[in-house]
Design a protein around this motif. Structure first.
Motif, PDB file in Angstrom:
ATOM      1  N   VAL A  77     -21.412  68.028  14.551  1.00  0.00           N
ATOM      2  CA  VAL A  77     -21.836  68.389  15.902  1.00  0.00           C
ATOM      3  C   VAL A  77     -22.291  69.842  16.010  1.00  0.00           C
ATOM      4  CG1 VAL A  77     -21.085  68.573  18.303  1.00  0.00           C
ATOM      5  CG2 VAL A  77     -20.381  66.627  16.922  1.00  0.00           C
ATOM      6  N   THR A  78     -21.543  70.741  15.453  1.00  0.00           N
ATOM      7  CA  THR A  78     -21.867  72.159  15.628  1.00  0.00           C
ATOM      8  C   THR A  78     -22.944  72.662  14.669  1.00  0.00           C
ATOM      9  OG1 THR A  78     -20.077  72.814  14.137  1.00  0.00           O
ATOM     10  CG2 THR A  78     -19.571  72.692  16.494  1.00  0.00           C
ATOM     11  N   ARG A  79     -23.324  71.862  13.679  1.00  0.00           N
ATOM     12  CA  ARG A  79     -24.303  72.316  12.693  1.00  0.00           C
ATOM     13  C   ARG A  79     -25.583  71.501  12.669  1.00  0.00           C
ATOM     14  NH1 ARG A  79     -21.323  72.544   7.218  1.00  0.00           N
ATOM     15  NH2 ARG A  79     -23.422  73.086   6.581  1.00  0.00           N
ATOM     16  N   SER A  80     -25.591  70.359  13.290  1.00  0.00           N
ATOM     17  CA  SER A  80     -26.723  69.447  13.194  1.00  0.00           C
ATOM     18  C   SER A  80     -27.736  69.670  14.320  1.00  0.00           C
ATOM     19  CB  SER A  80     -26.233  68.001  13.258  1.00  0.00           C
ATOM     20  OG  SER A  80     -27.319  67.111  13.261  1.00  0.00           O
ATOM     21  N   ALA A  81     -28.998  69.514  13.983  1.00  0.00           N
ATOM     22  CA  ALA A  81     -30.055  69.541  14.989  1.00  0.00           C
ATOM     23  C   ALA A  81     -30.416  68.122  15.433  1.00  0.00           C
ATOM     24  CB  ALA A  81     -31.295  70.235  14.431  1.00  0.00           C
ATOM     25  N   SER A  82     -29.659  67.155  14.965  1.00  0.00           N
ATOM     26  CA  SER A  82     -29.898  65.747  15.269  1.00  0.00           C
ATOM     27  C   SER A  82     -29.696  65.473  16.753  1.00  0.00           C
ATOM     28  CB  SER A  82     -28.926  64.895  14.452  1.00  0.00           C
ATOM     29  OG  SER A  82     -28.983  63.553  14.856  1.00  0.00           O
ATOM     30  N   LEU A  83     -30.458  64.528  17.291  1.00  0.00           N
ATOM     31  CA  LEU A  83     -30.276  64.104  18.680  1.00  0.00           C
ATOM     32  C   LEU A  83     -28.967  63.346  18.862  1.00  0.00           C
ATOM     33  CD1 LEU A  83     -33.872  62.894  19.575  1.00  0.00           C
ATOM     34  CD2 LEU A  83     -32.745  65.010  20.283  1.00  0.00           C
ATOM     35  N   ASP A  84     -28.440  62.789  17.777  1.00  0.00           N
ATOM     36  CA  ASP A  84     -27.204  62.020  17.822  1.00  0.00           C
ATOM     37  C   ASP A  84     -26.183  62.654  16.874  1.00  0.00           C
ATOM     38  OD1 ASP A  84     -25.355  60.010  18.363  1.00  0.00           O
ATOM     39  OD2 ASP A  84     -26.191  58.655  16.870  1.00  0.00           O
ATOM     40  N   ALA A  85     -25.818  63.883  17.139  1.00  0.00           N
ATOM     41  CA  ALA A  85     -24.934  64.632  16.245  1.00  0.00           C
ATOM     42  C   ALA A  85     -23.553  64.000  16.116  1.00  0.00           C
ATOM     43  CB  ALA A  85     -24.797  66.068  16.732  1.00  0.00           C
ATOM     44  N   HIS A  86     -23.126  63.234  17.121  1.00  0.00           N
ATOM     45  CA  HIS A  86     -21.827  62.557  17.055  1.00  0.00           C
ATOM     46  C   HIS A  86     -21.915  61.235  16.295  1.00  0.00           C
ATOM     47  CE1 HIS A  86     -19.539  65.129  19.795  1.00  0.00           C
ATOM     48  NE2 HIS A  86     -20.650  65.217  20.509  1.00  0.00           N
ATOM     49  N   GLY A  87     -23.112  60.735  16.060  1.00  0.00           N
ATOM     50  CA  GLY A  87     -23.280  59.468  15.356  1.00  0.00           C
ATOM     51  C   GLY A  87     -22.991  58.241  16.192  1.00  0.00           C
ATOM     52  N   LYS A  88     -23.066  58.362  17.508  1.00  0.00           N
ATOM     53  CA  LYS A  88     -22.754  57.230  18.386  1.00  0.00           C
ATOM     54  C   LYS A  88     -23.735  56.071  18.213  1.00  0.00           C
ATOM     55  CE  LYS A  88     -19.160  59.066  20.214  1.00  0.00           C
ATOM     56  NZ  LYS A  88     -17.843  58.581  19.846  1.00  0.00           N
ATOM     57  N   CYS A  89     -24.958  56.351  17.846  1.00  0.00           N
ATOM     58  CA  CYS A  89     -25.962  55.299  17.666  1.00  0.00           C
ATOM     59  C   CYS A  89     -25.759  54.519  16.369  1.00  0.00           C
ATOM     60  CB  CYS A  89     -27.364  55.887  17.672  1.00  0.00           C
ATOM     61  SG  CYS A  89     -27.851  56.539  19.270  1.00  0.00           S
ATOM     62  N   LEU A  90     -25.008  55.073  15.423  1.00  0.00           N
ATOM     63  CA  LEU A  90     -24.831  54.411  14.133  1.00  0.00           C
ATOM     64  C   LEU A  90     -24.184  53.039  14.285  1.00  0.00           C
ATOM     65  CD1 LEU A  90     -23.686  57.386  11.868  1.00  0.00           C
ATOM     66  CD2 LEU A  90     -25.961  56.344  12.021  1.00  0.00           C
ATOM     67  N   GLY A  91     -23.198  52.927  15.140  1.00  0.00           N
ATOM     68  CA  GLY A  91     -22.540  51.638  15.353  1.00  0.00           C
ATOM     69  C   GLY A  91     -23.489  50.608  15.937  1.00  0.00           C
ATOM     70  N   ALA A  92     -24.280  51.015  16.916  1.00  0.00           N
ATOM     71  CA  ALA A  92     -25.253  50.096  17.517  1.00  0.00           C
ATOM     72  C   ALA A  92     -26.304  49.673  16.496  1.00  0.00           C
ATOM     73  CB  ALA A  92     -25.921  50.754  18.723  1.00  0.00           C
ATOM     74  N   TRP A  93     -26.740  50.600  15.670  1.00  0.00           N
ATOM     75  CA  TRP A  93     -27.737  50.294  14.642  1.00  0.00           C
ATOM     76  C   TRP A  93     -27.157  49.331  13.614  1.00  0.00           C
ATOM     77  CZ3 TRP A  93     -32.708  50.305  14.138  1.00  0.00           C
ATOM     78  CH2 TRP A  93     -33.293  50.255  12.872  1.00  0.00           C
ATOM     79  N   LEU A  94     -25.907  49.547  13.231  1.00  0.00           N
ATOM     80  CA  LEU A  94     -25.256  48.682  12.249  1.00  0.00           C
ATOM     81  C   LEU A  94     -25.160  47.247  12.744  1.00  0.00           C
ATOM     82  CD1 LEU A  94     -23.832  48.471   9.526  1.00  0.00           C
ATOM     83  CD2 LEU A  94     -21.712  49.110  10.682  1.00  0.00           C
ATOM     84  N   LEU A  95     -24.997  47.053  14.038  1.00  0.00           N
ATOM     85  CA  LEU A  95     -24.872  45.706  14.588  1.00  0.00           C
ATOM     86  C   LEU A  95     -26.143  44.872  14.419  1.00  0.00           C
ATOM     87  CD1 LEU A  95     -22.809  46.391  17.820  1.00  0.00           C
ATOM     88  CD2 LEU A  95     -22.015  45.374  15.674  1.00  0.00           C
ATOM     89  N   GLY A  96     -27.227  45.487  13.973  1.00  0.00           N
ATOM     90  CA  GLY A  96     -28.460  44.758  13.705  1.00  0.00           C
ATOM     91  C   GLY A  96     -28.531  44.143  12.312  1.00  0.00           C
ATOM     92  N   VAL A  97     -27.468  44.283  11.530  1.00  0.00           N
ATOM     93  CA  VAL A  97     -27.430  43.692  10.188  1.00  0.00           C
ATOM     94  C   VAL A  97     -27.490  42.172  10.300  1.00  0.00           C
ATOM     95  CG1 VAL A  97     -25.874  43.226   8.242  1.00  0.00           C
ATOM     96  CG2 VAL A  97     -26.225  45.545   9.009  1.00  0.00           C
ATOM     97  N   GLU A  98     -28.274  41.583   9.473  1.00  0.00           N
ATOM     98  CA  GLU A  98     -28.379  40.123   9.410  1.00  0.00           C
ATOM     99  C   GLU A  98     -27.311  39.606   8.439  1.00  0.00           C
ATOM    100  OE1 GLU A  98     -29.908  36.510  10.498  1.00  0.00           O
ATOM    101  OE2 GLU A  98     -30.961  38.334  11.069  1.00  0.00           O
ATOM    102  N   LEU A  99     -26.447  38.724   8.918  1.00  0.00           N
ATOM    103  CA  LEU A  99     -25.427  38.104   8.075  1.00  0.00           C
ATOM    104  C   LEU A  99     -25.869  36.694   7.718  1.00  0.00           C
ATOM    105  CD1 LEU A  99     -22.114  39.163   9.853  1.00  0.00           C
ATOM    106  CD2 LEU A  99     -23.157  40.178   7.829  1.00  0.00           C
ATOM    107  N   GLU A 100     -25.542  36.285   6.509  1.00  0.00           N
ATOM    108  CA  GLU A 100     -25.891  34.929   6.073  1.00  0.00           C
ATOM    109  C   GLU A 100     -24.999  33.923   6.796  1.00  0.00           C
ATOM    110  OE1 GLU A 100     -25.702  34.672   1.850  1.00  0.00           O
ATOM    111  OE2 GLU A 100     -26.908  36.469   1.589  1.00  0.00           O
ATOM    112  N   ASP A 101     -25.558  32.740   7.049  1.00  0.00           N
ATOM    113  CA  ASP A 101     -24.778  31.673   7.720  1.00  0.00           C
ATOM    114  C   ASP A 101     -23.786  31.064   6.783  1.00  0.00           C
ATOM    115  OD1 ASP A 101     -26.003  32.006  10.154  1.00  0.00           O
ATOM    116  OD2 ASP A 101     -27.643  30.665   9.657  1.00  0.00           O
TER     117      ASP A 101
END
Length: 101
Positions: A77-101
């Motif tokens: 958080v204190t060193r990153s210039a990222s818009l998502d320095a806390h990584g809150k979007c990572l969980g939402a992005w991960l939920l897009g993984v395709e799992l095999e049936d």
């Protein structure tokens, strides 16, 4: 089937470390998460380099998997210039993984 159809995610951070918990909606889907959501699948989905250590912790009592990802937040958080320095979007992005049936 997309992961988001079987589970939800919560994220957290501590410095440059991201923590993503993936929790099954239904107990019977936990084993599908266990089989399909590996460290390598998480690394690929989040476009992380192989040198980013990922540790998966299994929490069967909670029907959850917890991923601890070092170096995922571009310094934190204190060193990153990222818009998502806390990584809150990572969980939402991960939920897009395709799992095999």
């Amino acid at each position: 089937m997309l992961l988001r159809e079987l589970a939800h995610a919560r994220t957290g951070d501590k410095g440059d470390v991201s923590n993503i918990a993936v929790i099954a909606y239904r107990a019977e889907d936990y084993y599908r998460l266990q089989r399909g959501l590996t460290e390598d699948r998480v690394r690929a989905r989040l476009c992380l380099e192989p040198d980013h250590p990922i540790r998966r912790h299994e929490l069967p009592g909670l029907k959850a998997l917890n991923f601890v990802i070092e170096g995922a937040l571009a310094g934190g958080v204190t060193r990153s210039a990222s818009l998502d320095a806390h990584g809150k979007c990572l969980g939402a992005w991960l939920l897009g993984v395709e799992l095999e049936d």
